[in-house]
Write a protein that holds these residues in place. Structure first.
Motif, PDB file in Angstrom:
ATOM      1  N   ALA A   1       0.850  -1.199   0.000  1.00 27.15           N
ATOM      2  CA  ALA A   1       0.000   0.000   0.000  1.00 27.15           C
ATOM      3  C   ALA A   1       0.879   1.240   0.000  1.00 27.15           C
ATOM      4  CB  ALA A   1      -0.920   0.015   1.219  1.00 27.15           C
ATOM      5  N   ALA A   2       0.269   2.368  -0.363  1.00 27.54           N
ATOM      6  CA  ALA A   2       0.926   3.669  -0.254  1.00 27.54           C
ATOM      7  C   ALA A   2       0.082   4.554   0.643  1.00 27.54           C
ATOM      8  CB  ALA A   2       1.109   4.307  -1.624  1.00 27.54           C
ATOM      9  N   CYS A   3       0.755   5.265   1.553  1.00 25.27           N
ATOM     10  CA  CYS A   3       0.089   6.181   2.486  1.00 25.27           C
ATOM     11  C   CYS A   3       0.455   7.607   2.082  1.00 25.27           C
ATOM     12  CB  CYS A   3       0.531   5.906   3.909  1.00 25.27           C
ATOM     13  SG  CYS A   3       0.189   4.218   4.468  1.00 25.27           S
ATOM     14  N   VAL A   4      -0.546   8.423   1.818  1.00 24.95           N
ATOM     15  CA  VAL A   4      -0.333   9.752   1.253  1.00 24.95           C
ATOM     16  C   VAL A   4      -0.886  10.805   2.217  1.00 24.95           C
ATOM     17  CG1 VAL A   4      -0.739  11.254  -0.740  1.00 24.95           C
ATOM     18  CG2 VAL A   4      -0.565   8.763  -1.062  1.00 24.95           C
TER      19      VAL A   4
ATOM     20  N   CYS B   1      -3.803   2.874  -2.806  1.00 20.00           N
ATOM     21  CA  CYS B   1      -3.228   4.077  -2.222  1.00 20.00           C
ATOM     22  C   CYS B   1      -4.279   4.744  -1.339  1.00 20.00           C
ATOM     23  CB  CYS B   1      -2.786   5.059  -3.315  1.00 20.00           C
ATOM     24  SG  CYS B   1      -1.424   4.468  -4.349  1.00 20.00           S
ATOM     25  N   PHE B   2      -3.842   5.225  -0.179  1.00 22.53           N
ATOM     26  CA  PHE B   2      -4.761   5.783   0.803  1.00 22.53           C
ATOM     27  C   PHE B   2      -4.251   7.153   1.263  1.00 22.53           C
ATOM     28  CE2 PHE B   2      -4.880   1.224   0.818  1.00 22.53           C
ATOM     29  CZ  PHE B   2      -6.231   0.953   0.709  1.00 22.53           C
ATOM     30  N   ASN B   3      -5.193   8.052   1.485  1.00 25.75           N
ATOM     31  CA  ASN B   3      -4.855   9.445   1.779  1.00 25.75           C
ATOM     32  C   ASN B   3      -5.459   9.891   3.107  1.00 25.75           C
ATOM     33  OD1 ASN B   3      -6.123  12.564   1.187  1.00 25.75           O
ATOM     34  ND2 ASN B   3      -3.946  12.272   0.868  1.00 25.75           N
ATOM     35  N   LEU B   4      -4.667  10.625   3.896  1.00 22.95           N
ATOM     36  CA  LEU B   4      -5.189  11.286   5.088  1.00 22.95           C
ATOM     37  C   LEU B   4      -5.533  12.716   4.716  1.00 22.95           C
ATOM     38  CD1 LEU B   4      -5.685  11.364   8.198  1.00 22.95           C
ATOM     39  CD2 LEU B   4      -3.339  12.239   8.393  1.00 22.95           C
ATOM     40  N   HIS B   5      -6.809  13.078   4.860  1.00 21.67           N
ATOM     41  CA  HIS B   5      -7.282  14.399   4.451  1.00 21.67           C
ATOM     42  C   HIS B   5      -7.758  15.182   5.666  1.00 21.67           C
ATOM     43  CE1 HIS B   5      -8.775  17.385   1.626  1.00 21.67           C
ATOM     44  NE2 HIS B   5      -9.892  17.448   2.339  1.00 21.67           N
TER      45      HIS B   5
ATOM     46  N   ILE C   1      -9.272   9.072   6.612  1.00 23.60           N
ATOM     47  CA  ILE C   1      -8.469   8.270   5.684  1.00 23.60           C
ATOM     48  C   ILE C   1      -9.404   7.741   4.624  1.00 23.60           C
ATOM     49  CG2 ILE C   1      -7.128   6.150   5.396  1.00 23.60           C
ATOM     50  CD1 ILE C   1      -5.854   6.695   8.077  1.00 23.60           C
ATOM     51  N   MET C   2      -9.030   7.983   3.376  1.00 26.24           N
ATOM     52  CA  MET C   2      -9.883   7.553   2.259  1.00 26.24           C
ATOM     53  C   MET C   2      -9.056   6.790   1.244  1.00 26.24           C
ATOM     54  SD  MET C   2     -10.369  11.045   0.054  1.00 26.24           S
ATOM     55  CE  MET C   2      -8.947  11.941  -0.568  1.00 26.24           C
ATOM     56  N   ARG C   3      -9.731   5.949   0.492  1.00 25.02           N
ATOM     57  CA  ARG C   3      -9.101   5.282  -0.649  1.00 25.02           C
ATOM     58  C   ARG C   3      -8.996   6.297  -1.780  1.00 25.02           C
ATOM     59  NH1 ARG C   3      -8.042   0.284  -2.456  1.00 25.02           N
ATOM     60  NH2 ARG C   3      -9.118  -0.716  -0.699  1.00 25.02           N
TER      61      ARG C   3
ATOM     62  N   ALA D   1      -2.488  10.972  12.462  1.00 26.72           N
ATOM     63  CA  ALA D   1      -1.431   9.954  12.467  1.00 26.72           C
ATOM     64  C   ALA D   1      -1.876   8.684  13.181  1.00 26.72           C
ATOM     65  CB  ALA D   1      -0.176  10.525  13.129  1.00 26.72           C
ATOM     66  N   THR D   2      -2.695   8.847  14.225  1.00 27.63           N
ATOM     67  CA  THR D   2      -3.128   7.674  14.993  1.00 27.63           C
ATOM     68  C   THR D   2      -4.115   6.793  14.228  1.00 27.63           C
ATOM     69  OG1 THR D   2      -5.005   8.806  16.053  1.00 27.63           O
ATOM     70  CG2 THR D   2      -2.858   9.005  17.116  1.00 27.63           C
ATOM     71  N   LEU D   3      -4.715   7.329  13.148  1.00 28.34           N
ATOM     72  CA  LEU D   3      -5.687   6.539  12.382  1.00 28.34           C
ATOM     73  C   LEU D   3      -5.026   5.492  11.495  1.00 28.34           C
ATOM     74  CD1 LEU D   3      -8.221   9.284  11.153  1.00 28.34           C
ATOM     75  CD2 LEU D   3      -8.345   7.853  13.204  1.00 28.34           C
ATOM     76  N   TRP D   4      -3.755   5.717  11.149  1.00 31.03           N
ATOM     77  CA  TRP D   4      -3.116   4.831  10.170  1.00 31.03           C
ATOM     78  C   TRP D   4      -3.019   3.377  10.630  1.00 31.03           C
ATOM     79  CZ3 TRP D   4      -2.943   5.776   5.316  1.00 31.03           C
ATOM     80  CH2 TRP D   4      -2.781   7.073   4.835  1.00 31.03           C
ATOM     81  N   THR D   5      -2.653   3.156  11.883  1.00 28.80           N
ATOM     82  CA  THR D   5      -2.478   1.782  12.364  1.00 28.80           C
ATOM     83  C   THR D   5      -3.774   0.995  12.251  1.00 28.80           C
ATOM     84  OG1 THR D   5      -0.746   2.502  13.894  1.00 28.80           O
ATOM     85  CG2 THR D   5      -1.752   0.366  14.309  1.00 28.80           C
TER      86      THR D   5
END
Length: 308
Positions: A81-84, A103-107, A135-137, A173-177
């Protein structure tokens, strides 16, 4: 998981740090190319670039992710995956589909409100009472992807773009895990966006200028939403001509009244189209930010002065 991280500003650094601390294998970090900064115009890496180097991670800074060689390099990484996070480049379909899981994005907003470049600033400028991180696709459309996780945050009456951004960066940042764990096991629920779409267009220099005819409450939001960058500004009469001054912090004062832009007292209370606004932090060009007392000791603004 085998990941690439794509981000550029300070806002993205906590997310990269969280992914590293969570034990994921970050095999590549992508960031915008170094830019000339300071008096010497020395090429300076972005905050994400600089942090990644301190962690010993390989950093890629392609001028365009649309270039065939950049796409080929990205696809060769064999990613899960890619985290953006605020990367600053549009990703083509070939990039979005290269990682095994996507790929997933934090907005920094509650989509579909404030899609686009400046969601944090626009939320404060509009007087919103709350915002959030999601976090969205990622899809090819601008911030149009399905939502995986959300966290709502209140916007305080004294929040600036800087203070709100810091809270959102830490919370996001805490949502990624949680998000990556759910994605990996196939247990994530993806919810399509619903509701009125609004766009957070890029802040332009022209709109940063303060229009004193606007109501005090609106001007307060305008000032805080643009603080510290680019900074809402006005012109004050100086001995050698108009001097540009940034307003970095303010508070509306309902009982104040006067002509728009009129200095109403010796503590930077300024008249507006409806009420008044007190400037709590200001900055002259080339000077440090100051409170009203310190500012006025070095730059006289007598009561009755009209600011431009």
């Amino acid at each position: 998981m085998r990941l690439a991280f794509m981000g550029t500003p300070d806002f993205a650094v906590p997310s990269l740090a969280e992914l590293i601390a969570s034990g994921h294998e970050v095999v590549a970090v992508y960031s915008q190319p170094p830019k000339p900064r300071g008096r010497g115009q020395k090429l300076t890496p972005s905050p994400v670039h600089a942090f990644a180097e301190t962690m010993g991670l390989p950093v890629f800074t392609p001028a365009s992710m649309k270039a065939p060689d950049a796409i080929e390099t990205f696809a060769s990484l064999d990613l899960d995956a890619a985290c953006v996070v605020a990367y600053g480049q549009i990703l083509k379909a070939e990039v979005l589909s290269a990682p095994r899981l996507g790929c997933f994005n934090l907005h920094g907003s509650l989509l579909p409100r404030w899609r686009g470049a400046a969601p944090i600033q626009r939320a404060i400028m509009a007087g919103d009472r709350q915002t959030g991180v999601q976090i969205m696709r990622m899809s090819e459309g601008l911030d149009e992807g399905a939502i995986l996780l959300s966290e709502v945050l209140p916007i305080a009456p004294d929040d600036t773009a800087a203070t709100l951004s810091d809270r959102m960066a830490t919370t996001g940042a805490t949502l990624w895990t949680r998000a990556l764990a759910a994605i990996e096991r196939g247990g994530v629920t993806e919810t399509e966006q619903a509701g009125e779409v609004t766009y957070a267009r890029k802040i332009t220099p022209a709109e940063a200028r303060i229009d004193w005819t606007r109501p005090a409450a609106e001007l307060d939001c305008h000032i805080r939403g643009l603080s510290p960058f680019p900074g809402a500004w006005f012109e004050a009469p100086g001995p050698d001509g108009p001097v540009r001054v940034k307003a970095l912090m303010s508070a509306p004062v309902a009982q104040g009244s006067g002509a728009p832009g009129e200095v109403l007292d010796g503590d930077l209370l300024i008249g507006t189209g409806d009420g008044a606004v007190r400037l709590l932090r200001v900055q002259r060009e080339g000077k440090a930010a100051q409170g009203p007392a310190d500012f006025l000791r070095g730059f006289a603004l007598p009561v009755g002065t009209i600011l431009g």
